[in-house]
Design an enzyme around this catalytic site. Structure first.
Site, PDB file in Angstrom:
ATOM      1  N   HIS A  28      87.933  84.766  75.885  1.00 14.61           N
ATOM      2  CA  HIS A  28      89.065  85.487  76.464  1.00 14.61           C
ATOM      3  C   HIS A  28      90.204  85.452  75.459  1.00 14.61           C
ATOM      4  CE1 HIS A  28      92.412  86.639  78.874  1.00 14.61           C
ATOM      5  NE2 HIS A  28      92.905  85.417  78.933  1.00 14.61           N
TER       6      HIS A  28
ATOM      7  N   ASN B 109      96.886  89.954  75.329  1.00 14.77           N
ATOM      8  CA  ASN B 109      96.051  89.410  76.404  1.00 14.77           C
ATOM      9  C   ASN B 109      95.938  90.467  77.498  1.00 14.77           C
ATOM     10  OD1 ASN B 109      95.044  88.086  78.674  1.00 14.77           O
ATOM     11  ND2 ASN B 109      96.242  86.228  78.355  1.00 14.77           N
TER      12      ASN B 109
ATOM     13  N   CYS C  19      92.228  85.837  84.408  1.00 17.57           N
ATOM     14  CA  CYS C  19      91.681  85.819  83.045  1.00 17.57           C
ATOM     15  C   CYS C  19      90.183  85.577  83.003  1.00 17.57           C
ATOM     16  CB  CYS C  19      92.405  84.773  82.207  1.00 17.57           C
ATOM     17  SG  CYS C  19      94.150  85.161  81.953  1.00 17.57           S
TER      18      CYS C  19
END
Length: 336
Positions: free
Chosen positions: A263, A293, A118
């Site tokens: 993020h 995501n 991530c």
């Protein structure tokens, strides 16, 4: 001592697959509901790749072409590729060289692959920034691209993880700044390995004598595992910390931020961080509602969309921040 240069983002671009997967499509697969997904994540839909059309490398190439066009440079002007992904097309080689091939780059520029999940894009951006700062390269392409949908447990057992992730790619081009104060001001990278197993895809691991037989016997270990509560608990601490670290180093306050690009992990995390930092809605960009995501792709996709929509303008103070598997977390502060 030689004076270090400053790099700036000369171009941005993104690409997402054409297949839109709304929450309603997941309901019969995972014994879930649109309301359940939105309440826990804020996600309404995500994109899933189409086999035979999308690959991690060519999605990255599609995003890169847009970034190169905005920067006004050709693919063969790129002197270094830094490619961030946890979902490479092959176990090896990495997707950086495949991107090079997709773009028709025949200048033998090096391709470097980054595996920081991530926070991968900001790690990759930091690496690229150092090469430009020291004068080794003038044009660096940084890409984040992911295909998650082919590796998710789309059953009720995998619901807690599989509703979150989507596919897509984003890219930026870094060049040396010719304006004092414009560009990447600083980057900040951290990790905490004792939490490595809290968010993990364990197999196929190389530390087994017969890894393939183990996977055949334990196919569930091919799917992502996440201790959601622990990830959330750490994320809401590390996000504000690493944002504040960047602001403090450069003499800014949260009120100076024109746009925060976090993020896109979970809308609830973003909202908590926004409240903690005292930022208004117009100073935080979220697109997780539409894409889910996308791991290393989420920050560059969001950055590209924010620029495209006119929400980031030249001279704006922009903060990028990420937290994820590892645990790793990072931030970058820049004058766009």
């Amino acid at each position: 001592m030689a004076t270090l240069r400053q790099s700036y983002i000369a171009g941005v671009g993104h690409y997402v697959p054409s297949r839109v997967v709304k929450n309603a499509e997941l309901e019969p697969l995972m014994n879930t509901s649109d309301a359940w997904i939105q309440e826990r994540t804020g996600i309404q839909e995500r994109r899933w790749f189409e086999e035979g059309k999308d690959t991690t490398a060519n999605m990255g190439a599609n995003a890169a072409r847009k970034a190169l066009e905005m920067a006004g440079v050709e693919a063969n002007d790129v002197q270094l590729i830094v490619f961030a992904t946890l979902s490479p097309d092959y176990f090896f080689p990495g997707s950086g060289v495949l991107l090079q091939r997709e773009l028709g780059m025949y200048n033998n520029a090096p391709a470097l692959d980054v595996r920081n999940q991530c926070s991968g894009f900001i790690y990759a951006l930091s690496v690229a920034d150092q090469f430009v700062r020291t004068g080794m390269y003038d044009t660096v392409l940084v890409v984040g691209s992911e295909i998650h949908s082919s590796g998710l447990d789309k059953s009720p057992e995998g619901r807690g993880v599989s509703v979150i992730f989507g596919d897509g790619a984003g890219a930026v081009v870094l060049r040396p700044s010719t304006e004092e104060g414009r560009g990447i001001l600083s980057t900040h990278l951290h990790s905490q390995g004792e939490h490595a197993e809290e968010l993990i895809v364990k197999e196929p691991g190389s530390n087994r004598e017969n890894r393939l037989q183990y996977v055949l016997d334990n196919p569930q270990d091919l799917y992502p595992f996440m201790n959601g509560q622990n990830v959330f608990k750490h994320a809401v601490v590390r996000f504000p910390q690493v944002i504040k670290e960047a602001l403090d180093q450069n003499g800014f306050q949260p009120t100076d931020i024109d746009m925060l690009i976090p993020h896109q992990a979970n809308l609830r995390i973003t909202q908590y961080v926004q409240q903690k930092m005292g930022l208004s809605d117009d100073k935080v960009f979220s697109n997780i509602q539409r894409y889910g995501n996308t791991t290393a792709a989420s920050v560059p996709i969001a950055l590209s969309e924010a620029v495209q929509e006119g929400k980031i303008k030249r001279g704006d103070l922009v903060c990028l921040a990420a937290f994820g598997s590892g645990f790793t977390w990072a931030s970058a502060l820049l004058k766009f």
